[in-house]
Write an enzyme that holds these catalytic residues in place. Sequence first.
Site, PDB file in Angstrom:
ATOM      1  N   GLY A   1      44.050  50.958  40.494  1.00 28.23           N
ATOM      2  CA  GLY A   1      45.132  50.714  40.779  1.00 28.23           C
ATOM      3  C   GLY A   1      45.921  52.648  41.418  1.00 28.23           C
TER       4      GLY A   1
ATOM      5  N   ASP B   1      35.380  46.244  48.321  1.00 27.34           N
ATOM      6  CA  ASP B   1      36.355  46.474  47.900  1.00 27.34           C
ATOM      7  C   ASP B   1      36.657  45.057  46.733  1.00 27.34           C
ATOM      8  OD1 ASP B   1      37.218  48.114  46.135  1.00 27.34           O
ATOM      9  OD2 ASP B   1      39.142  47.852  46.689  1.00 27.34           O
ATOM     10  N   HIS B   2      36.780  44.801  45.718  1.00 31.15           N
ATOM     11  CA  HIS B   2      36.748  43.592  44.827  1.00 31.15           C
ATOM     12  C   HIS B   2      36.589  42.390  45.798  1.00 31.15           C
ATOM     13  CE1 HIS B   2      39.141  45.744  42.012  1.00 31.15           C
ATOM     14  NE2 HIS B   2      39.596  45.979  42.482  1.00 31.15           N
TER      15      HIS B   2
ATOM     16  N   ASN C   1      40.486  54.754  43.203  1.00 31.17           N
ATOM     17  CA  ASN C   1      40.965  53.695  44.174  1.00 31.17           C
ATOM     18  C   ASN C   1      42.720  53.892  44.233  1.00 31.17           C
ATOM     19  OD1 ASN C   1      38.546  53.320  43.760  1.00 31.17           O
ATOM     20  ND2 ASN C   1      38.754  50.800  43.412  1.00 31.17           N
TER      21      ASN C   1
HETATM   22 ZN   LIG Z   1      41.303  47.560  42.601  1.00 25.04          ZN
END
Ligand SMILES: [Zn+2]
Length: 291
Positions: free
Chosen positions: A216, A82-83, A237
Site C-alpha cells: 500500500g 502479488d496477493h 509495493n
Molecule cells: Zn499489497
Amino acid sequence: MSIENAKEMLLRATEERYSVGAFNVTNIIQMEAVVDTAVERKAPLIIQASVAPSKALGPKVVASVYKVLAESAPIPICLHLDHCRDVAFCKECADAGYTNIMIDASKQAFEENIRQTREVCDYVHGLGDLTVEGELGTVSGVEDQIKVAEDEAALCNPEQAVEFVEKTGIDIFAPAIGTAHGVYKTKNPKLDFERFEQISKLFNSDGAKVPLVVHGGTGLRPDVVKKLVALGGCKFNVSTDLKHSLIDATYDYISRNREEYNPGKIDIFVRQAIGEKINYWVDMLGCAGKA
Ligand SMILES: [Zn+2]
C-alpha cells in the site's frame, strides 16, 4: 545480472537501509517502461503482477516477457505474483517462471494461513532458486483502512510473526501495520511504526535475515515512506500510483489528439508518464545506483 533471487536482493537492501521498488504492472508497455527507468537509474527492480492481469495475459506470457526484458537488462529484476489467494494458481505461476510468489492467506485463521503458505513454500522451493512472500494480519482496501488500523487484531502480532515465518518457511514477510491498498482518504493514515520496528528488530537486529515488505505504498507521504525504509522496509509495493499514471496519461493524450489514430504515440506518452512515477519512487526509496 538479470534474474536474481528476491530474498538475496532484499537482504542487501535491508542491510544498507534502502528499499526496492516493487511495481505492479498490467500490460507489456508498463513492464517495459518500469524496466527502462530502473535501468536508467541503476536500481534493482521487482516487477509485480497481481492475479487479474496474470490471468488476463496468461502466466506464461507475463513470465516470457519478463524473462526477455530481465535477461537483457544490466540490473537484477524479479517477477512477483502479488496477493494470490489460490494455492493452485501460485503453483502455476511458479511453474511459468515467476520468481517470487506471494500466497496471501492472511484472511484465513492463523493455522490455515500457515498450512496454505507452507504448501506453497514446499512446492516453490522444490522448483529451484525461487522465493515465497507471505502475509500476516490484514492489509486492507483503503475503505477499511481506519477500521483495520484501529483494530489491533487485524494488524500483525509480532510473536505470531516469528512463529509464522518459522513454520511456513517463507523467504519474505509482509506484516500488516495499517497501510492499505488504493488511495488513502486521509493525509495521515494511521500506521503502527512501533509495531513495525518491533517486528524488524525481531528478525533483523542480529544481521538481516527476513526481508520485510510494506504494502500500500501509493499516497504515503515521503517522510512516512522514508521512515518505514529506515525501520527496515526493504520492499515497497506500489500499484495504484501506476494504474493512475497509465489511465490519466492515456486519457490526457486521447483528449488532446482525438482525431489521431496512432496507438504507438499513446504508448510513448504513457511510457513517459510511468517513467516519471518510477523516478519519484526510486528517489524516495533510495535504491538508485544500488544495482
Ligand atoms: Zn499489497
